[in-house]
Enzyme design. Sequence first.
Site, mmCIF file in Angstrom:
data_model
loop_
_atom_site.group_PDB
_atom_site.id
_atom_site.type_symbol
_atom_site.label_atom_id
_atom_site.label_comp_id
_atom_site.label_asym_id
_atom_site.label_seq_id
_atom_site.Cartn_x
_atom_site.Cartn_y
_atom_site.Cartn_z
ATOM 1 N N GLU A 19 45.624 52.907 46.301
ATOM 2 C CA GLU A 19 46.219 52.435 45.703
ATOM 3 C C GLU A 19 46.691 51.325 47.242
ATOM 4 O OE1 GLU A 19 49.238 53.293 42.425
ATOM 5 O OE2 GLU A 19 48.977 52.040 44.443
ATOM 6 N N ASP A 20 47.893 49.969 45.875
ATOM 7 C CA ASP A 20 48.054 49.079 47.666
ATOM 8 C C ASP A 20 50.446 48.858 46.921
ATOM 9 O OD1 ASP A 20 48.265 48.192 44.086
ATOM 10 O OD2 ASP A 20 48.527 46.183 45.221
ATOM 11 N N LYS A 26 54.893 55.469 37.846
ATOM 12 C CA LYS A 26 53.893 55.871 39.552
ATOM 13 C C LYS A 26 56.234 55.438 39.825
ATOM 14 C CE LYS A 26 49.807 53.538 40.181
ATOM 15 N NZ LYS A 26 49.150 52.626 39.600
ATOM 16 N N THR A 72 45.823 40.894 40.883
ATOM 17 C CA THR A 72 46.174 40.030 39.868
ATOM 18 C C THR A 72 47.432 39.668 39.724
ATOM 19 O OG1 THR A 72 45.834 42.604 38.827
ATOM 20 C CG2 THR A 72 44.614 40.623 37.760
ATOM 21 N N ASP A 87 43.530 52.874 42.245
ATOM 22 C CA ASP A 87 44.488 51.572 40.840
ATOM 23 C C ASP A 87 44.068 50.206 40.633
ATOM 24 O OD1 ASP A 87 46.749 50.524 40.670
ATOM 25 O OD2 ASP A 87 47.018 49.599 42.323
ATOM 26 N N LEU A 88 44.078 49.334 40.043
ATOM 27 C CA LEU A 88 43.715 48.207 39.826
ATOM 28 C C LEU A 88 43.743 46.965 40.182
ATOM 29 C CD1 LEU A 88 40.936 46.914 37.834
ATOM 30 C CD2 LEU A 88 43.040 46.688 36.218
ATOM 31 N N ASP A 89 45.414 46.721 39.971
ATOM 32 C CA ASP A 89 46.287 45.354 40.675
ATOM 33 C C ASP A 89 46.045 45.053 41.486
ATOM 34 O OD1 ASP A 89 46.164 44.686 38.141
ATOM 35 O OD2 ASP A 89 48.572 44.789 37.313
ATOM 36 N N SER A 118 45.467 53.511 36.533
ATOM 37 C CA SER A 118 46.725 52.364 36.941
ATOM 38 C C SER A 118 47.654 51.674 35.894
ATOM 39 C CB SER A 118 45.474 50.941 36.565
ATOM 40 O OG SER A 118 47.159 49.685 35.214
ATOM 41 N N ALA A 119 48.650 51.183 35.813
ATOM 42 C CA ALA A 119 49.938 50.852 35.805
ATOM 43 C C ALA A 119 49.358 50.083 33.993
ATOM 44 C CB ALA A 119 51.531 51.221 36.264
ATOM 45 N N LYS A 126 55.065 45.269 42.279
ATOM 46 C CA LYS A 126 53.967 45.890 41.775
ATOM 47 C C LYS A 126 53.707 47.670 41.858
ATOM 48 C CE LYS A 126 52.039 42.606 45.803
ATOM 49 N NZ LYS A 126 51.191 42.735 47.318
HETATM 50 P P1 B16 Z 1 50.685 44.985 32.098
HETATM 51 P P2 B16 Z 1 48.126 48.455 38.846
HETATM 52 C C1 B16 Z 1 50.059 47.452 38.264
HETATM 53 O O1 B16 Z 1 49.052 47.411 38.241
HETATM 54 C C2 B16 Z 1 50.893 46.093 38.162
HETATM 55 O O2 B16 Z 1 50.864 46.304 39.081
HETATM 56 C C3 B16 Z 1 51.838 46.017 38.604
HETATM 57 O O3 B16 Z 1 53.011 44.398 38.469
HETATM 58 C C4 B16 Z 1 52.415 45.201 36.537
HETATM 59 O O4 B16 Z 1 53.535 45.089 36.102
HETATM 60 C C5 B16 Z 1 51.908 46.497 35.487
HETATM 61 O O5 B16 Z 1 50.371 46.946 36.122
HETATM 62 C C6 B16 Z 1 52.547 46.820 34.003
HETATM 63 O O6 B16 Z 1 50.897 45.688 33.512
HETATM 64 O O7 B16 Z 1 51.705 44.194 32.028
HETATM 65 O O8 B16 Z 1 49.116 44.544 32.595
HETATM 66 O O9 B16 Z 1 50.621 46.043 31.644
HETATM 67 O O10 B16 Z 1 48.904 47.938 40.313
HETATM 68 O O11 B16 Z 1 49.127 50.039 38.398
HETATM 69 O O12 B16 Z 1 47.255 48.876 38.689
HETATM 70 MG MG MG Z 2 48.319 48.019 43.047
#
Ligand code: B16
Ligand code: MG
Length: 218
Positions: free
Chosen positions: A169-170, A145, A17, A9-11, A114-115, A45
Amino acid sequence: MKRKGFIFDLDGVIVDTAKYHFLAWKKLAKKIDIDFTETQNEQLKGVSRVKSLEKILAWGNKSISDTQFAALMGEKNDEYLSYINKMDTTEILPDVPRVLDYITEEKQGISLGSASKNARMILDKVKLIEKFEAIVDGNDVSKAKPDPEVFLIAADQIRVKPEDCIVFEDSVAGIQAANTANMISIGIGEKEVLHEADYIFKDFTALTPEFLQELINR
Ligand code: B16
Ligand code: MG
């Protein structure tokens, strides 16, 4: 021994972030007269951008037109990108490069799941983009997710079967997605929050080479 796939996962796993998402959502919420707290931010998150705004509007008991919704999403992202643009390698979370390098040296697969629709840009900023064999992000999926779609595509792109994949994953939704995909789930964060994970670590500094080797040998 079969080659394994390590999906990140990224964030919250590679970079923190969440603090920038918070600042950008906070500014937007204030503009439309909604109170937005850090505790509420926790619930965003792993949640997609559309779902995040829907939640904030629900918390504030507000309903808006589709046109306004799209405009607010754009505004939030522009504000978020103003922080992302300033990111550099110092924002990589502790020991992430060590773990990525170990997995690469062992010739295992590495992909991102990542989302975020900004994932490629962030990886580029922190100079980690080349460490990934495949990148699957919010632009590539139709289901968020806890649906396992993002991880199943991430596994497919590195040609590893789901049961031979390990997910870092967090978020609770992400752990559920990994479990549904029949992958090994590794929670990065608090035990109390991520108790559905197969393994839980506070951060990457606790991931020993022995443990990584054990995952590869399974
Ligand atoms: P964006 P992950 C997710 O990333 C974040 O945890 C979540 O807070 C955020 O709303 C989502 O990405 C969408 O991000 O606005 O940059 O498209 O944890 O799945 O890497
Ligand atoms: Mg995350």
